[in-house]
Design a protein around this motif. Structure first.
Motif, PDB file in Angstrom:
ATOM      1  N   HIS A 162      35.599  92.680 -16.015  1.00 31.26           N
ATOM      2  CA  HIS A 162      36.531  91.671 -15.511  1.00 31.26           C
ATOM      3  C   HIS A 162      37.453  92.248 -14.440  1.00 31.26           C
ATOM      4  N   VAL A 163      37.874  93.500 -14.608  1.00 32.77           N
ATOM      5  CA  VAL A 163      38.774  94.112 -13.634  1.00 32.77           C
ATOM      6  C   VAL A 163      38.068  94.309 -12.294  1.00 32.77           C
ATOM      7  N   ILE A 164      36.839  94.817 -12.318  1.00 34.60           N
ATOM      8  CA  ILE A 164      36.131  95.059 -11.066  1.00 34.60           C
ATOM      9  C   ILE A 164      35.724  93.742 -10.420  1.00 34.60           C
ATOM     10  N   ALA A 165      35.434  92.741 -11.238  1.00 36.64           N
ATOM     11  CA  ALA A 165      35.123  91.413 -10.691  1.00 36.64           C
ATOM     12  C   ALA A 165      36.332  90.842  -9.976  1.00 36.64           C
ATOM     13  N   ASP A 166      37.511  91.045 -10.560  1.00 42.98           N
ATOM     14  CA  ASP A 166      38.737  90.579  -9.926  1.00 42.98           C
ATOM     15  C   ASP A 166      38.995  91.331  -8.623  1.00 42.98           C
ATOM     16  N   LEU A 167      38.771  92.650  -8.624  1.00 44.97           N
ATOM     17  CA  LEU A 167      38.980  93.457  -7.416  1.00 44.97           C
ATOM     18  C   LEU A 167      38.128  92.934  -6.267  1.00 44.97           C
ATOM     19  N   LEU A 168      36.873  92.572  -6.556  1.00 43.94           N
ATOM     20  CA  LEU A 168      35.940  92.140  -5.519  1.00 43.94           C
ATOM     21  C   LEU A 168      35.966  90.630  -5.280  1.00 43.94           C
ATOM     22  N   GLY A 169      36.828  89.935  -6.012  1.00 44.28           N
ATOM     23  CA  GLY A 169      37.003  88.513  -5.743  1.00 44.28           C
ATOM     24  C   GLY A 169      35.918  87.617  -6.287  1.00 44.28           C
ATOM     25  N   VAL A 170      35.190  88.071  -7.316  1.00 42.22           N
ATOM     26  CA  VAL A 170      34.161  87.211  -7.914  1.00 42.22           C
ATOM     27  C   VAL A 170      34.840  85.963  -8.474  1.00 42.22           C
ATOM     28  N   PRO A 171      34.369  84.780  -8.109  1.00 38.36           N
ATOM     29  CA  PRO A 171      35.018  83.549  -8.592  1.00 38.36           C
ATOM     30  C   PRO A 171      35.038  83.471 -10.111  1.00 38.36           C
ATOM     31  N   ASP A 172      36.104  82.917 -10.659  1.00 39.76           N
ATOM     32  CA  ASP A 172      36.249  82.806 -12.116  1.00 39.76           C
ATOM     33  C   ASP A 172      35.052  82.118 -12.755  1.00 39.76           C
ATOM     34  N   GLU A 173      34.552  81.088 -12.085  1.00 37.50           N
ATOM     35  CA  GLU A 173      33.469  80.304 -12.698  1.00 37.50           C
ATOM     36  C   GLU A 173      32.151  81.082 -12.781  1.00 37.50           C
ATOM     37  N   ASP A 174      32.043  82.205 -12.065  1.00 37.60           N
ATOM     38  CA  ASP A 174      30.811  82.991 -12.074  1.00 37.60           C
ATOM     39  C   ASP A 174      30.879  84.196 -13.024  1.00 37.60           C
ATOM     40  N   ARG A 175      32.040  84.483 -13.575  1.00 39.43           N
ATOM     41  CA  ARG A 175      32.196  85.753 -14.292  1.00 39.43           C
ATOM     42  C   ARG A 175      31.407  85.810 -15.587  1.00 39.43           C
TER      43      ARG A 175
END
Length: 432
Positions: A162-175
């Protein structure tokens, strides 16, 4: 000397007896010579601190083209002569993972690392850090409510993802899709005969597919978001990267950053759970947590080491090394060199030079995500200590105190637990 001869009958790259505790072997190597050729594949094992730093910092003499694959399959043509730089340049595109940042040399590495640093700026890292405590609290509340659990799969892996997804801007709906896809990834790689070929397997294919879509969408329709910043980032000369240049960097940051952070977190919690005195001091003196993290990185480096290929005949630690020779910089060994760290095999919570460790590498390939990993570890440790009164190992999972059983990843690259069973007492809600 006789002990080292006994080790020489075993292949470091395939013998599972090195997986659980490689450190006696590293010590035996270093005591004989901090630079020594292993007998099975001709790799020079660099176990000394100064010698490892010398190799890692000398990109003119040492190529990183085989950094993550090492001797398997090796270089595609014989490397003869006292300078094989031209041969490396001519044939490096035949090597596995030849387009990945860790294997690039200057000037290509310089250009692509500069692009990466535009994706993980200090501002973006600070914004990311501000979200960490909330992510940690949400996951910890669920994890701790059971009173016991498997730390890696139930907390460390989803947290770091979740942290790396947030860093790279992965949309919430795709996580949720990312979590599902990456939880299926193989947990062991780089074992003998199993070259790190994740590019041909689902996790990297998934990351490539998703980030290609993101970058193409943002180039066509820019928004005010992190992905648009990635899509519009340029090389230092102002030129626009190919979409795949950006995608490879994003995928590399995502996969590498997650895996190593999970290993750091699990090593840290093992130390806390197994050492009540250290746990008590960290609870009483939270200011010691940053140095605790550095000492954890020193004693249990998430990356045991990586490889370099000598472009030119050179000398390291008084040992002549011919051009075309492969060396493995063993960070996990260099970090326990008694010439640099007093009582090197002892965990010292107040070690003054703990941060001198090489867990994040040295030179041009120093891990750009080091500030993020430190922040993740600090946040997790602070939050889990604040929410518990005691953390201990599960005897059901790991056996009694005098007969512990641990399963480590069966790889010569990564160092980390595959499973960590914990039990804990939680702070009462009205006491928080």
């Amino acid at each position: 000397m006789s002990g080292l001869r006994e080790y020489d009958s075993k292949d470091f790259f395939s013998d599972e007896s090195f997986v659980g505790d490689p450190y006696p072997y590293f010590d035996a190597l270093r005591e004989e010579s901090p630079v020594r050729r292993e007998p099975h594949h001709g790799v020079m094992l660099v176990t000394g601190y100064d010698e490892a730093a010398q190799v890692a910092q000398d990109a003119d003499t040492w190529s990183s083209c085989i950094s993550v694959t090492g001797p398997f399959p090796g270089f595609p043509v014989p490397l003869d002569g006292d300078d094989v730089s031209d041969l490396i340049a001519e044939h490096r595109d035949k090597l596995p993972m030849n387009d990945q940042l860790p294997v690039l040399d200057p000037p290509e590495h310089t250009k692509h690392r500069a692009l990466m640093m535009k994706l993980i700026t200090p501002k973006r890292l600070k914004e990311n850090e501000d979200e960490m405590a909330g992510v940690a609290d949400r996951l910890l509340d669920e994890f701790l409510a059971k009173g016991a659990g498997e730390f890696i799969s139930q907390f460390a892996a989803p947290f770091s993802l979740h942290v790396i997804a947030d860093l790279l801007g992965v949309p919430d709906e795709d996580r949720a899709e990312f979590v599902a896809a990456l939880q299926r990834r193989p947990q062991e790689q780089t074992t003998l005969g199993q070259i790190k070929s994740e590019l041909a397997h689902s996790p990297m294919e998934f990351l490539y597919l998703k980030f290609t879509g993101y970058i193409n969408e943002r180039r066509a329709e820019p928004r005010q978001d992190v992905l648009t910043g990635m899509a519009t980032a340029t090389f230092p000369d102002g030129s626009t990267p190919e979409v795949m240049d950006v995608v490879r960097i994003a995928a590399n940051v995502f996969s590498a950053g997650q895996e190593t952070t999970v290993r750091l977190l699990s090593s840290a919690l093992l130390i806390i759970a197994e050492n009540p005195d250290i746990q008590a001091r960290l609870r009483a003196e939270p200011a010691l947590i940053p140095n605790f993290i550095e000492e954890t990185l020193r004693t249990e480096s998430p990356i045991k080491g990586d490889f370099r290929l000598a472009r030119k005949t050179t000398e390291v630690g008084g040992v002549e090394i011919k051009a075309g020779t492969m060396a493995m910089i063993l960070n996990g060994a260099a970090n326990r060199d008694p010439r640099h760290f007093e009582d090197a095999n002892t965990f010292d919570l107040e070690r003054k030079n703990a941060r001198h460790h090489m867990a994040f590498g040295r030179g041009i390939h120093t891990c750009p995500g080091a500030p993020l990993a430190r922040a993740e570890a600090r946040t997790c440790i602070e939050r889990i200590l604040a929410k518990t009164t005691d953390i201990r190992l599960s005897e059901q999972a790991h056996g009694p105190k005098d007969d512990r059983r641990f399963m480590y990843l069966p790889t010569y690259i990564l160092r980390g637990l595959a499973f960590l069973g914990l039990e804990f007492d939680v702070v009462e809600a009205d006491a928080r």
